[in-house]
Design a protein around this motif. Sequence first.
Motif, PDB file in Angstrom:
ATOM      1  N   ALA A 186       0.221   0.653  -6.001  1.00 25.27           N
ATOM      2  CA  ALA A 186       0.438   1.963  -5.377  1.00 25.27           C
ATOM      3  C   ALA A 186       1.644   2.667  -5.995  1.00 25.27           C
ATOM      4  O   ALA A 186       1.625   3.888  -6.203  1.00 25.27           O
ATOM      5  CB  ALA A 186       0.641   1.793  -3.871  1.00 25.27           C
ATOM      6  N   PRO A 215       3.814   3.504  -1.675  1.00 23.56           N
ATOM      7  CA  PRO A 215       4.481   3.605  -2.980  1.00 23.56           C
ATOM      8  C   PRO A 215       5.999   3.502  -2.879  1.00 23.56           C
ATOM      9  O   PRO A 215       6.601   3.897  -1.878  1.00 23.56           O
ATOM     10  CB  PRO A 215       4.060   4.997  -3.471  1.00 23.56           C
ATOM     11  N   GLN A 221       0.820  -1.212   0.000  1.00 22.38           N
ATOM     12  CA  GLN A 221       0.000   0.000   0.000  1.00 22.38           C
ATOM     13  C   GLN A 221       0.854   1.262   0.000  1.00 22.38           C
ATOM     14  O   GLN A 221       0.346   2.354  -0.270  1.00 22.38           O
ATOM     15  CB  GLN A 221      -0.926   0.010   1.232  1.00 22.38           C
ATOM     16  N   ARG A 281       0.614   3.822  -9.508  1.00 17.75           N
ATOM     17  CA  ARG A 281      -0.328   4.929  -9.421  1.00 17.75           C
ATOM     18  C   ARG A 281       0.407   6.222  -9.075  1.00 17.75           C
ATOM     19  O   ARG A 281       0.113   7.289  -9.646  1.00 17.75           O
ATOM     20  CB  ARG A 281      -1.395   4.613  -8.367  1.00 17.75           C
ATOM     21  N   LYS A 282       1.373   6.130  -8.161  1.00 16.28           N
ATOM     22  CA  LYS A 282       2.176   7.299  -7.795  1.00 16.28           C
ATOM     23  C   LYS A 282       2.975   7.800  -8.994  1.00 16.28           C
ATOM     24  O   LYS A 282       3.057   9.018  -9.228  1.00 16.28           O
ATOM     25  CB  LYS A 282       3.122   6.922  -6.650  1.00 16.28           C
TER      26      LYS A 282
END
Length: 256
Positions: free
Chosen positions: A161, A141, A139, A164-165
């Motif tokens: 994560a 990054p 969870q 996505r970052k």
Amino acid sequence: MRHGRAKAARKTLKFYALNGNIKAPYKIIFDGNFLAAIIKQKVPIFDRLNKLLQHAQFTAYTTRTALDELALIPGEMFEQARQFGLDECEIIEHRDVPNAQPGKESNPKMDIKNLTRGGNKEGWFICTQDEDLSDAIRQFPNVPQMRLTRGVLILEAPSSASRRKANEEESGKQSTGGGTMTNQEKELVERIKAQEEKKRKRQQEEEYHEIAQQRRKKKAKGPNPLSCKKKKESDTNSDGKKRNRRKKKSSAAADE
């Protein structure tokens, strides 16, 4: 290390270098159950790390709380794991862990979470066999993870994560660039992202396939029933005595 796994590791290391600024010399943390797995599976861990990290420099660490936890578990394997941590790793004291509260009891999971939360600015690699800890770390990054699977050291692909970052930062760069990117350039970026996603999924499939091949055992095949000769009728009676077969006299002998 097989070519496919080495190639995937290079891509993963490049991802973290570009997006998390995680570069050599690397810092690797072993938790307690990973130390126990090294001893149990008799893995030459530093040789495996050297190959996986493309022969870059690295330092192995463990936490004081992980060593204390191993000391409480009875058994020679856990004693050897603790001694390995003492002899081969740099020890992170509880007081040196960010967000640690002095005077309060802690545990290895909490220490590792505190070390890596907030973007993993120190660039830690986490080596653990604990699925609960792995799920929690995914969870956060930009936290690379490693695990041992039947003696094979695997560097996990970047988590959701982390990706996505990376996408958020890329979008931010585009928005602050004053709209300098053309539509063609934007399409190219999206196409590259889609290709990277396909490569990541293919990498995971290759890893699972490789592990499944290692687990699969060849089954012993029985003889071909067509090539087997039929058994001859036994020449013995039920009591085990050999039967005497009478030869039929020829008709010429009978006439005499």
